[in-house]
Design a protein around this motif. Structure first.
Motif, mmCIF file in Angstrom:
data_model
loop_
_atom_site.group_PDB
_atom_site.id
_atom_site.type_symbol
_atom_site.label_atom_id
_atom_site.label_comp_id
_atom_site.label_asym_id
_atom_site.label_seq_id
_atom_site.Cartn_x
_atom_site.Cartn_y
_atom_site.Cartn_z
ATOM 1 N N LYS A 1 -6.429 5.188 11.049
ATOM 2 C CA LYS A 1 -7.472 5.212 10.024
ATOM 3 C C LYS A 1 -6.885 5.665 8.672
ATOM 4 O O LYS A 1 -7.160 5.059 7.628
ATOM 5 N N ARG A 2 -6.085 6.729 8.717
ATOM 6 C CA ARG A 2 -5.459 7.235 7.493
ATOM 7 C C ARG A 2 -4.571 6.157 6.864
ATOM 8 O O ARG A 2 -4.609 5.926 5.652
ATOM 9 N N GLU A 3 -3.780 5.471 7.698
ATOM 10 C CA GLU A 3 -2.878 4.432 7.196
ATOM 11 C C GLU A 3 -3.659 3.259 6.601
ATOM 12 O O GLU A 3 -3.318 2.748 5.529
ATOM 13 N N ILE A 4 -4.730 2.843 7.283
ATOM 14 C CA ILE A 4 -5.554 1.730 6.774
ATOM 15 C C ILE A 4 -6.211 2.132 5.460
ATOM 16 O O ILE A 4 -6.221 1.342 4.492
ATOM 17 N N ASN A 5 -6.744 3.336 5.384
ATOM 18 C CA ASN A 5 -7.357 3.800 4.126
ATOM 19 C C ASN A 5 -6.333 3.851 2.997
ATOM 20 O O ASN A 5 -6.637 3.491 1.855
ATOM 21 N N ASN A 6 -5.120 4.291 3.300
ATOM 22 C CA ASN A 6 -4.057 4.311 2.287
ATOM 23 C C ASN A 6 -3.749 2.898 1.804
ATOM 24 O O ASN A 6 -3.568 2.665 0.594
ATOM 25 N N GLN A 7 -3.689 1.955 2.743
ATOM 26 C CA GLN A 7 -3.413 0.560 2.365
ATOM 27 C C GLN A 7 -4.552 -0.013 1.523
ATOM 28 O O GLN A 7 -4.317 -0.733 0.530
ATOM 29 N N ILE A 8 -5.811 0.319 1.906
ATOM 30 C CA ILE A 8 -6.964 -0.159 1.115
ATOM 31 C C ILE A 8 -6.903 0.407 -0.287
ATOM 32 O O ILE A 8 -7.092 -0.323 -1.281
#
Length: 120
Positions: free
Chosen positions: A100-107
């Motif tokens: 989740k943290r990685e996806i939010n960072n990518q977004i």
């Protein structure tokens, strides 16, 4: 009396009997502890009725203990299974937090990269 001594000697030779008898005259727990075989032997001297009552009581107590041990084993197995499930769930949850943290960072990075730049 001689027969009793011989029985005690024979009991002491039995590998699964730790203690034939013990007399504790003082301390916190005074009393006499004897193995089941000696209790049966002693009750034969009192009366057949008492002997039978002792045997039945021992059997009842032993069966209750086996029942409790069986229930404890069943509950322990259920606990272990549920504990394993909870551990797996915790591992999955921690992994999801990382994803989740990685996806939010990518977004957030994509949002930043997609901003229209008017001035350089």
């Amino acid at each position: 009396m001689e027969l009793t001594k011989e029985l005690i000697q024979e009991i002491k030779l039995t590998p699964d009997v730790v203690l034939a008898y013990k007399v504790n005259k003082g301390g916190s727990y005074p009393g006499v502890w004897v193995c089941k075989d000696l209790v049966y032997y002693y009750t034969m001297w009192i009366s057949p009725k008492f002997h039978l009552q002792v045997i039945r009581t021992f059997d009842e107590v032993t069966n209750q203990q086996k029942s409790y041990i069986g229930m404890i084993n069943q509950l322990s197995a259920v606990f272990e299974e549920e504990n394993n499930k909870a551990s797996k769930a915790g591992t999955t949850l921690n992994r999801w937090k990382d994803i989740k943290r990685e996806i939010n960072n990518q977004i957030e990075q994509l949002k930043a990269d997609s901003q229209l730049i008017l001035f350089n």
